[in-house]
Design an enzyme around this catalytic site. Structure first.
Site, PDB file in Angstrom:
ATOM      1  N   HIS A 190       4.659  -5.798  -8.642  1.00 50.89           N
ATOM      2  CA  HIS A 190       4.322  -4.631  -7.496  1.00 50.89           C
ATOM      3  C   HIS A 190       3.483  -5.380  -6.632  1.00 50.89           C
ATOM      4  O   HIS A 190       2.138  -5.580  -7.049  1.00 50.89           O
ATOM      5  CB  HIS A 190       4.899  -3.232  -7.240  1.00 50.89           C
ATOM      6  CG  HIS A 190       4.829  -3.229  -5.840  1.00 50.89           C
ATOM      7  ND1 HIS A 190       5.604  -3.242  -4.602  1.00 50.89           N
ATOM      8  CD2 HIS A 190       3.755  -2.416  -5.068  1.00 50.89           C
ATOM      9  CE1 HIS A 190       5.351  -2.915  -3.538  1.00 50.89           C
ATOM     10  NE2 HIS A 190       4.272  -1.930  -3.894  1.00 50.89           N
ATOM     11  N   LEU A 212     -10.314  12.528  11.642  1.00 49.79           N
ATOM     12  CA  LEU A 212      -9.275  11.746  12.426  1.00 49.79           C
ATOM     13  C   LEU A 212      -8.331  12.191  11.577  1.00 49.79           C
ATOM     14  O   LEU A 212      -7.348  11.765  12.562  1.00 49.79           O
ATOM     15  CB  LEU A 212      -9.924  10.440  12.861  1.00 49.79           C
ATOM     16  CG  LEU A 212      -8.727   9.994  13.376  1.00 49.79           C
ATOM     17  CD1 LEU A 212      -7.883   9.841  15.010  1.00 49.79           C
ATOM     18  CD2 LEU A 212      -8.760   8.511  13.383  1.00 49.79           C
ATOM     19  N   GLU A 217       2.830  10.287 -11.893  1.00 50.44           N
ATOM     20  CA  GLU A 217       1.671   9.578 -11.566  1.00 50.44           C
ATOM     21  C   GLU A 217       1.187  10.683 -10.950  1.00 50.44           C
ATOM     22  O   GLU A 217       0.255  11.121  -9.882  1.00 50.44           O
ATOM     23  CB  GLU A 217       1.420   8.412 -10.282  1.00 50.44           C
ATOM     24  CG  GLU A 217       1.498   7.665 -10.569  1.00 50.44           C
ATOM     25  CD  GLU A 217       1.049   5.994 -10.429  1.00 50.44           C
ATOM     26  OE1 GLU A 217       0.696   5.488  -9.671  1.00 50.44           O
ATOM     27  OE2 GLU A 217       2.024   4.867 -10.405  1.00 50.44           O
ATOM     28  N   HIS A 266       5.861   3.804   4.374  1.00 47.67           N
ATOM     29  CA  HIS A 266       4.496   3.996   5.764  1.00 47.67           C
ATOM     30  C   HIS A 266       5.482   4.623   6.115  1.00 47.67           C
ATOM     31  O   HIS A 266       4.418   5.084   7.553  1.00 47.67           O
ATOM     32  CB  HIS A 266       4.088   2.857   5.418  1.00 47.67           C
ATOM     33  CG  HIS A 266       3.522   1.932   4.992  1.00 47.67           C
ATOM     34  ND1 HIS A 266       3.945   1.792   3.478  1.00 47.67           N
ATOM     35  CD2 HIS A 266       2.238   1.904   3.985  1.00 47.67           C
ATOM     36  CE1 HIS A 266       3.107   0.739   2.468  1.00 47.67           C
ATOM     37  NE2 HIS A 266       2.169   2.016   3.014  1.00 47.67           N
ATOM     38  N   ILE A 317       8.625   2.347  -7.252  1.00 45.04           N
ATOM     39  CA  ILE A 317       7.365   2.139  -7.595  1.00 45.04           C
ATOM     40  C   ILE A 317       6.613   2.397  -8.366  1.00 45.04           C
ATOM     41  O   ILE A 317       5.393   1.688  -9.193  1.00 45.04           O
ATOM     42  CB  ILE A 317       6.915   1.659  -6.179  1.00 45.04           C
ATOM     43  CG1 ILE A 317       8.191   0.320  -5.492  1.00 45.04           C
ATOM     44  CG2 ILE A 317       5.422  -0.085  -6.333  1.00 45.04           C
ATOM     45  CD1 ILE A 317       8.540  -0.389  -5.918  1.00 45.04           C
ATOM     46  N   GLY A 318       6.957   3.987  -8.807  1.00 44.88           N
ATOM     47  CA  GLY A 318       6.006   4.733  -9.640  1.00 44.88           C
ATOM     48  C   GLY A 318       5.067   5.850  -8.951  1.00 44.88           C
ATOM     49  O   GLY A 318       5.579   6.711  -9.708  1.00 44.88           O
ATOM     50  N   ARG A 375     -13.409  13.248   7.695  1.00 40.50           N
ATOM     51  CA  ARG A 375     -11.652  12.341   7.607  1.00 40.50           C
ATOM     52  C   ARG A 375     -11.069  13.607   8.795  1.00 40.50           C
ATOM     53  O   ARG A 375     -10.040  13.790   8.664  1.00 40.50           O
ATOM     54  CB  ARG A 375     -10.943  12.497   6.484  1.00 40.50           C
ATOM     55  CG  ARG A 375     -11.444  11.861   5.784  1.00 40.50           C
ATOM     56  CD  ARG A 375     -10.736  11.555   4.180  1.00 40.50           C
ATOM     57  NE  ARG A 375     -11.016  12.855   3.670  1.00 40.50           N
ATOM     58  CZ  ARG A 375     -10.198  13.688   2.387  1.00 40.50           C
ATOM     59  NH1 ARG A 375      -8.713  13.308   1.930  1.00 40.50           N
ATOM     60  NH2 ARG A 375     -10.218  14.853   2.049  1.00 40.50           N
ATOM     61  N   ARG A 414      -4.207   6.938   6.555  1.00 40.60           N
ATOM     62  CA  ARG A 414      -4.724   6.908   5.014  1.00 40.60           C
ATOM     63  C   ARG A 414      -5.580   6.188   4.437  1.00 40.60           C
ATOM     64  O   ARG A 414      -6.339   5.421   5.379  1.00 40.60           O
ATOM     65  CB  ARG A 414      -3.408   6.145   4.746  1.00 40.60           C
ATOM     66  CG  ARG A 414      -3.720   5.184   3.139  1.00 40.60           C
ATOM     67  CD  ARG A 414      -3.230   6.650   2.652  1.00 40.60           C
ATOM     68  NE  ARG A 414      -2.880   5.841   0.558  1.00 40.60           N
ATOM     69  CZ  ARG A 414      -3.532   6.443  -0.242  1.00 40.60           C
ATOM     70  NH1 ARG A 414      -3.538   7.307   0.203  1.00 40.60           N
ATOM     71  NH2 ARG A 414      -3.137   5.825  -1.396  1.00 40.60           N
ATOM     72  N   CYS A 473       7.114   0.415  -1.650  1.00 43.67           N
ATOM     73  CA  CYS A 473       5.679   1.180  -2.300  1.00 43.67           C
ATOM     74  C   CYS A 473       6.010   2.402  -2.513  1.00 43.67           C
ATOM     75  O   CYS A 473       7.045   2.583  -2.591  1.00 43.67           O
ATOM     76  CB  CYS A 473       4.936   0.839  -0.958  1.00 43.67           C
ATOM     77  SG  CYS A 473       3.077   0.594  -2.300  1.00 43.67           S
TER      78      CYS A 473
END
Length: 756
Positions: free
Chosen positions: A643, A24, A486, A695, A433-434, A22, A517, A727
């Site tokens: 959702h 990048l 969460e 985002h 959203i969570g 990862r 992401r 989100c």
């Protein structure tokens, strides 16, 4: 136009650009955070590209132009749009990232799913009559830097037909100017010494807003000009993600120097005669490239079956090259990075590097690649015989389900009345959203626990502390329906996959979702069932901390399936029903624990939608049924939320309504509530159109959110409107989350005051 370099016998459509470790992702996030400057970022990403080329050469892609230089810092659509000038920005790095992520003065481009994959692309915003000024130096630099390092790579662009088809709006009046821009870029590549260029036209395999027959006419217009130009490289035109229909005879007529067709098992399941139609339609002078190795799934290729397909499509041709069906950006780098996969399961799998070996085996044939074919035979046999695949108890339970649609009782209006009495929520209730930010402390605790450096009791206490902090923060801000944040979940799908029988998970199977992401999709290897409760204790603990309702949080069956690597030996509908039954057991246990609001997330409902319109009704039937199975036995007073995000909501509005959720939250901030115009009387649920684009790192102002709420009220009655972000908040930090949530609640209060 002929190239002095023949098209390679073995190639790939693209390679994971995020980096095996990862690299990048880390470079992007370091640059955005100001930890490195632009020069360091460019040198780091340059080194990553060269390392990838070296690695692919070591894997055997040694022919000139065998390696696709599908380079992008954030997204291939944005990269192409900047290169050909459909979006202004040239080579300015900060301008590129402002388009992708937004900044203090501008909102980012809209983001949506890339065909039927779990990758997201940025949607170009275009207008009739706009200027198009190509910046060819972007792609020329990529070609030249590779050449300086000893690699002759194949420059990559999304093709002009797909680029406009995926833009907003699809403004076809720009096509002539865009064709000229592509011609300029191709001439610059030719002048730099490039003999081949790859133009990807996946729009040709999908039914988009532009009809298939019209796309075929645009294809003819674009490529008659581009292929007729004298100063250009040879064109390798690719059609990944499915089978072409109306476009196939036009492709035959245009006769690019090389043409790629997607012949993956997934594609042939939908169009079994496609190899024969291709063989018959495409003239022998067009070099055919067979996309035989599945670029989107992780199952090892059945080399003998793939050879039969190769022989069918190669009939009457001197030579056919072999490639992947799509870019390998959708699969992890290599199985060699996995140390904990069950030994037998590992032999059934193939990641990006292993797929390169499969391509070479298919090129060599069964006699020259005897060992590879024997290994493939063993994988096919052992997988079919394995006890990990079939569970008689699960199969019996699925067989006992009623056929066709299922319906929760009573109907929505009666449930709504029961829920209002039970919950007592205010006008325009607020929620999230969570997920909440995953703090460094929680990430460290999870890593230490996994490494055995933190015992179970200490880890549980760390999670309880974080949940308590999240509940207290929401109460202090004034959120109405709370979430536990969460903290215990590494990922909204992987968390459940680790607790459900029938899945395996990877340690390093990262794939890019968008920008920096990344996710690690689990793998569905067999029949799915639930061994024990998965979320109940955390939801119960969180609810004990507040008198306000706390949502139980579940990922829905379609999303679990969509964001996993799916079985290819049973219909998707079968796996969806199995997952739904496991989640239905969880709903029952959450209710028994006193949870009055349960969210069943389905952000990927649109993602699995077939690319062809005539295949969509059957998919939506089983997808809706699977969701309904989860909530089928829920009590009337239990409020079921769902959702959806980046879902092209209008395209599936009837199916979203058919989910029969009590509250539906959807992405809406970037589109400025436009999608609410698609609502009609069939959409009966309460609805929470997102008013904060999570985002982007921007903190939306109270004024901005209030404006979005007023816009939403133009299409949604007050008594049905909820207020929430687009989100989950996992990817954001508390420095952004706290002020954004305060502005959200304040905006709600402002709008409600204006209603009185």
């Amino acid at each position: 136009m002929s190239s002095s370099s023949p098209f390679p016998k073995a190639t790939i459509e693209g390679y994971p650009r995020i980096g095996a470790n990862r690299e990048l992702k880390r470079a992007l996030e370091s640059y955005w955070a100001g930890r490195i400057d632009a020069d360091t970022f460019r040198s780091t990403t340059h080194a990553l590209r060269i390392d990838n080329y070296n690695h692919l050469r070591d894997l055997g892609l040694t022919e000139d132009y065998a390696i696709a230089a599908d380079v992008a810092y954030y997204d291939q659509v944005l990269e192409t749009a900047l290169t050909v000038g459909l979006i202004p920005g040239g080579t300015d790095l900060d301008e590129e990232f402002a388009l992708a992520r937004g900044n203090d003065t501008r909102v980012p481009l809209e983001m949506t799913k890339w065909f039927d994959t779990n990758y997201h692309y940025l949607v170009p915003e275009i207008a009739a009559g706009q200027d198009i000024a190509p910046a060819a130096e972007r792609i020329v630099r990529i070609f030249e830097e590779a050449k300086e390092a000893g690699h002759t790579v194949r420059p990559f662009l999304v093709g002009p037909v797909t680029l406009i088809a995926l833009s907003k709006p699809a403004e076809w009046s720009l096509l002539p100017s865009l064709i000229d821009a592509y011609a300029t870029v191709l001439a610059a590549l030719k002048d730099a010494g490039a003999e081949w260029v790859q133009l990807a036209e996946p729009a040709l395999v999908a039914d988009l807003s532009t009809p298939d027959a019209e796309l075929a006419q645009h294809l003819r217009e674009a490529y008659t000009t581009l292929l007729g130009a004298e100063n250009r490289p040879a064109v390798y035109l690719t059609t990944p993600y499915g089978a072409t229909r109306e476009a196939l005879p036009v492709l035959a007529e245009l006769a690019p120097e090389a043409l790629h067709v997607d012949l993956a098992p997934w594609t042939l399941d939908q169009d079994a005669d496609y190899p024969q139609r291709v063989a018959k339609a495409i003239p022998a002078e067009t070099h055919l490239v067979a996309g035989l190795v599945d670029g989107r799934n992780v199952w090892a290729a059945n080399l003998r079956e793939r050879t039969e397909v190769l022989e069918a499509v190669a009939a009457g041709r001197d030579a056919v090259s072999v490639s992947t069906s799509t870019s390998l950006q959708h699969v992890p780098h290599t199985l060699k990075a996995e140390k904990n996969l069950p030994v037998d399961v590992a032999t059934w799998l193939s990641f990006a590097d292993e797929k390169v070996a499969e391509i070479q085996a298919l090129v060599a044939g069964p006699e020259a690649a005897e060992e590879a074919f024997a290994q493939s035979d063993r994988a096919v046999r052992t997988r079919a015989e394995s006890e990990k695949i079939h569970n008689a108890g699960v199969e019996k339970r699925v067989q006992a389900l009623p056929e066709g649609a299922v319906q929760r009782q009573p109907e929505f209006s009666a449930r709504q009345a029961a829920q209002r009495e039970a919950l007592g929520l205010p006008t325009l209730p607020t929620t999230t959203i969570g997920s909440f930010p995953q703090t460094p402390e929680i990430r460290k605790a999870r890593a230490d626990h996994k490494a055995g450096e933190l015992d179970d009791a200490a880890y549980q206490e760390a999670l309880r502390t974080e949940i308590k902090n999240v509940i207290e923060l929401q109460e202090e801000i004034g959120v109405d329906v709370l979430v536990h944040g969460e903290a215990e979940r590494n990922d909204m799908v992987q968390y459940f996959a680790e607790l459900l029988d029938g899945f395996v998970v990877t340690e390093n199977g990262w794939v890019q979702s968008y920008g920096s992401r990344c996710t690690r999709p689990p793998i569905v290897v067999g029949d799915v069932s639930r061994a024990a409760a998965m979320t109940v204790e955390w939801a119960k603990y969180a609810q004990s901390l507040s008198d306000k309702p706390v949502k139980g949080m579940l990922t829905g069956p379609v999303t679990i399936l969509a964001w996993s690597f799916k079985r290819d030996d049973v219909p998707l509908a079968v796996s969806a029903d199995q997952i739904a039954l496991a989640l239905a057991d969880e709903v029952r246990d959450l209710e028994n624990a006193g949870i009055k609001v349960i969210q069943i997330d389905e952000p990927a409902l649109r993602e699995l939608l077939p690319l062809r319109a005539d295949e969509r009704a059957a998919y939506l039937d089983w997808a809706v049924r699977a969701f309904r199975l989860v909530a089928l036995e829920a009590q009337p007073a239990t409020q079921i939320h769902t959702h959806l995000c980046y879902s092209e909501f209008g395209q599936i509005i009837d199916a979203v309504a058919a989910l029969d959720a009590d509250v539906t939250s959807i992405e809406a901030a970037r589109s400025k509530m436009e999608l609410l115009e698609d609502l009609d009387e069939s959409f009966h649920s309460e609805i929470g159109p997102g008013v904060w684009d999570i985002h982007s790192p921007r903190v939306p102002s109270q004024e901005e959110i209030a404006g979005l709420l007023r816009a939403a009220l133009e299409n949604v009655p007050t008594e049905r409107l909820w207020v929430n972000p687009d989100c989950g908040l996992k990817t954001r930090g508390y420095a952004e989350v706290e002020p954004s949530l305060r502005n959200l609640v304040a905006a709600r209060d402002e709008v409600v005051a204006g209603l009185k």
